[in-house]
Design an enzyme around this catalytic site. Structure first.
Site, PDB file in Angstrom:
ATOM      1  N   LYS A 114       0.823  -1.213   0.000  1.00  0.00           N
ATOM      2  CA  LYS A 114       0.000   0.000   0.000  1.00  0.00           C
ATOM      3  C   LYS A 114       0.855   1.261   0.000  1.00  0.00           C
ATOM      4  O   LYS A 114       0.496   2.251  -0.635  1.00  0.00           O
ATOM      5  CB  LYS A 114      -0.983   0.004   1.176  1.00  0.00           C
ATOM      6  CG  LYS A 114      -2.105  -1.007   0.982  1.00  0.00           C
ATOM      7  CD  LYS A 114      -3.271  -0.739   1.908  1.00  0.00           C
ATOM      8  CE  LYS A 114      -4.394  -1.734   1.661  1.00  0.00           C
ATOM      9  NZ  LYS A 114      -5.430  -1.691   2.681  1.00  0.00           N
ATOM     10  N   LYS A 195      -4.194 -11.544  -7.453  1.00  0.00           N
ATOM     11  CA  LYS A 195      -5.402 -11.670  -6.630  1.00  0.00           C
ATOM     12  C   LYS A 195      -6.449 -10.642  -7.063  1.00  0.00           C
ATOM     13  O   LYS A 195      -6.084  -9.493  -7.348  1.00  0.00           O
ATOM     14  CB  LYS A 195      -4.987 -11.418  -5.175  1.00  0.00           C
ATOM     15  CG  LYS A 195      -6.063 -11.628  -4.163  1.00  0.00           C
ATOM     16  CD  LYS A 195      -5.627 -11.071  -2.823  1.00  0.00           C
ATOM     17  CE  LYS A 195      -5.521  -9.564  -2.857  1.00  0.00           C
ATOM     18  NZ  LYS A 195      -5.780  -8.848  -1.639  1.00  0.00           N
ATOM     19  N   LYS A 198      -9.867  -4.797  -4.929  1.00  0.00           N
ATOM     20  CA  LYS A 198     -10.570  -3.530  -5.173  1.00  0.00           C
ATOM     21  C   LYS A 198      -9.655  -2.506  -5.826  1.00  0.00           C
ATOM     22  O   LYS A 198     -10.106  -1.584  -6.490  1.00  0.00           O
ATOM     23  CB  LYS A 198     -11.052  -2.939  -3.837  1.00  0.00           C
ATOM     24  CG  LYS A 198     -12.195  -3.698  -3.201  1.00  0.00           C
ATOM     25  CD  LYS A 198     -12.500  -3.135  -1.809  1.00  0.00           C
ATOM     26  CE  LYS A 198     -13.346  -4.089  -0.995  1.00  0.00           C
ATOM     27  NZ  LYS A 198     -13.489  -3.725   0.411  1.00  0.00           N
TER      28      LYS A 198
HETATM   29  P1  TYM Z   1     -10.828  -6.573   3.129  1.00  0.00           P
HETATM   30  O1  TYM Z   1     -11.898  -5.566   3.344  1.00  0.00           O
HETATM   31  O2  TYM Z   1      -9.715  -6.241   2.195  1.00  0.00           O
HETATM   32  O3  TYM Z   1     -11.457  -7.933   2.607  1.00  0.00           O
HETATM   33  C1  TYM Z   1     -12.577  -8.532   3.232  1.00  0.00           C
HETATM   34  C2  TYM Z   1     -12.412 -10.048   3.196  1.00  0.00           C
HETATM   35  O4  TYM Z   1     -12.339 -10.519   1.839  1.00  0.00           O
HETATM   36  C3  TYM Z   1     -11.205 -11.357   1.686  1.00  0.00           C
HETATM   37  N1  TYM Z   1     -10.696 -11.215   0.307  1.00  0.00           N
HETATM   38  C4  TYM Z   1     -10.519 -12.238  -0.538  1.00  0.00           C
HETATM   39  N2  TYM Z   1     -10.714 -13.554  -0.395  1.00  0.00           N
HETATM   40  C5  TYM Z   1     -10.456 -14.341  -1.473  1.00  0.00           C
HETATM   41  N3  TYM Z   1     -10.007 -13.862  -2.666  1.00  0.00           N
HETATM   42  C6  TYM Z   1      -9.779 -12.538  -2.843  1.00  0.00           C
HETATM   43  N4  TYM Z   1      -9.358 -12.078  -4.005  1.00  0.00           N
HETATM   44  C7  TYM Z   1     -10.045 -11.664  -1.754  1.00  0.00           C
HETATM   45  N5  TYM Z   1      -9.934 -10.320  -1.584  1.00  0.00           N
HETATM   46  C8  TYM Z   1     -10.343 -10.063  -0.315  1.00  0.00           C
HETATM   47  C9  TYM Z   1     -10.217 -10.852   2.712  1.00  0.00           C
HETATM   48  O5  TYM Z   1      -9.240 -11.809   3.012  1.00  0.00           O
HETATM   49  C10 TYM Z   1     -11.109 -10.527   3.869  1.00  0.00           C
HETATM   50  O6  TYM Z   1     -11.389 -11.672   4.642  1.00  0.00           O
HETATM   51  N6  TYM Z   1      -7.959  -6.087   7.183  1.00  0.00           N
HETATM   52  C11 TYM Z   1      -9.226  -6.635   6.705  1.00  0.00           C
HETATM   53  C12 TYM Z   1     -10.420  -6.119   7.470  1.00  0.00           C
HETATM   54  C13 TYM Z   1     -10.345  -6.320   8.944  1.00  0.00           C
HETATM   55  C14 TYM Z   1     -10.478  -7.549   9.649  1.00  0.00           C
HETATM   56  C15 TYM Z   1     -10.336  -7.216  11.023  1.00  0.00           C
HETATM   57  C16 TYM Z   1     -10.716  -8.856   9.263  1.00  0.00           C
HETATM   58  C17 TYM Z   1     -10.124  -5.340   9.860  1.00  0.00           C
HETATM   59  N7  TYM Z   1     -10.121  -5.869  11.137  1.00  0.00           N
HETATM   60  C18 TYM Z   1     -10.421  -8.207  12.015  1.00  0.00           C
HETATM   61  C19 TYM Z   1     -10.807  -9.838  10.260  1.00  0.00           C
HETATM   62  C20 TYM Z   1     -10.663  -9.516  11.620  1.00  0.00           C
HETATM   63  C21 TYM Z   1      -9.386  -6.262   5.247  1.00  0.00           C
HETATM   64  O7  TYM Z   1      -8.854  -5.280   4.794  1.00  0.00           O
HETATM   65  O8  TYM Z   1     -10.235  -7.047   4.529  1.00  0.00           O
END
Ligand code: TYM
Length: 327
Positions: A114, A195, A198
């Protein structure tokens, strides 16, 4: 008392099929299983670490909350809330910073990625992001965290902090374990070695895309020059990704799909997959339209969720403060 399970999603763009197949599909199954005390939240604080416009942020937060509900997160079975409504997360984050090595944070993959992507805005929040994420989980003494593969490093970091805290101040935190789906890493439709993310919307299949968009995106997804429908992640990563998506949404085994499309070409396979996706999310699209008109009710669910989450977090944070000698 059931083990606590928690996960969050950032309101920083539309949900794509990677978010769904890597995380949300699991949230729904785990919620229905009745085995866990489930908590799901909109990680609005985390999303402030990327460039944003306040008005747009406000809309993204509500849109994600509506998506959660329209997809099936049920307030009678799970606690749904906004991260920024439960201040205990930030209190624990601060407490954890005192045992977080600077060097470890600077080596986190997501921080490096990032920072490279937004060179003009390498803010401290981007750096301390994993500490807040650890606090999100540890403040509830959660045992399980359903996430996609890209979050495993952050989860490992949370486990390390929990262990360190316990050995320094006495047993109080729980080391959380990850729960993953069979599709923990959905790949980009255009560049299937990357991957789906977004940050590259061109290769994303969004779950609220229109039927036409879904068809167009799947028909033009990158595959390979061979025409046989067979699973080979090394040589045919695009097709392998589409086969995994088909399997996850239809429960037809990949071997059976290979058999079914043995004498057919890619376009036939893609056409059928597009219909599978269109049908799978049809109910969600309809429910979303309905919930969009019920924002007050959505706010009610979020407020009630925050109230419950605060009770759980408040009790734990009191124990944690005590262990650290705070009065
Ligand atoms: P975020 O918002 O980027 O993504 C949400 C969830 O989607 C999963 N994900 C994917 N899984 C499979 N293939 C993909 N291409 C893909 N892209 C995204 C992510 O692994 C995630 O599970 N840091 C976290 C948010 C967060 C969080 C937490 C999660 C903040 N605090 C505490 C669990 C526990 C995030 O940015 O996810």
């Amino acid at each position: 008392m059931k083990p606590v399970l928690i996960s969050g999603i950032q309101p920083s763009g539309r949900l794509h099929i990677g978010n769904y197949l890597g995380a949300i599909k699991n949230f729904l199954e785990l919620q229905e299983s009745g085995k866990y005390e489930c908590l799901f939240f909109v990680a609005d604080w985390h999303s402030l670490t990327e460039n944003f416009d306040p008005k747009e942020k406000n809309e993204q937060i509500m849109d994600l909350a509506i998506n959660f509900i329209a997809l099936g997160i049920n307030p009678n079975l799970a606690t749904l809330f906004l991260q920024s409504h439960v201040l205990e997360h930030t209190e624990l984050m601060w407490l954890l910073t005192s045992i977080t090595p600077f060097g470890e944070l600077s080596r986190m993959t997501q921080f490096k990625d990032k920072s490279a992507r937004q060179e003009e805005n390498v803010n401290v929040g981007l750096f301390t992001y994993p500490v807040l994420m650890a606090a999100d989980i540890l403040v509830y003494k959660a045992a399980f965290v359903p996430v996609g593969e890209d979050q495993l490093q952050h989860l490992e970091f949370a486990r390390t902090l929990a262990r360190k805290f316990n050995s320094k101040f006495g047993e109080v935190l729980v080391e959380p374990k990850s729960l993953m789906t069979a599709t923990p890493k959905v790949m980009d439709l255009k560049e299937p070695k990357k991957k789906m993310s977004k940050s590259m919307p061109g290769g994303c299949l969004f779950i609220d895309d229109t039927e036409e968009e879904i068809r167009k995106k799947i028909m033009s997804a990158t595959t390979d020059s061979e025409t046989v429908v067979r699973y080979d992640d090394e040589k045919k990563p695009g097709l392998a990704n589409l086969l995994r998506i088909y399997n996850a949404l239809s429960s037809v085994a990949i071997a059976d799909l290979e058999n079914q499309y043995k004498d057919k070409n890619y376009s036939h396979f893609k056409k059928d997959l597009a219909e599978v996706v269109v049908n799978y999310f049809a109910d969600f699209r309809e429910k979303k339209m309905v919930w969009k008109k019920r924002e007050e009710e959505v706010m009610g669910i979020l407020n009630e969720g925050a109230r419950k989450a605060k009770i759980m977090a408040g009790k734990n944070i009191a124990d944690i403060r005590g262990k650290m000698g705070l009065v």
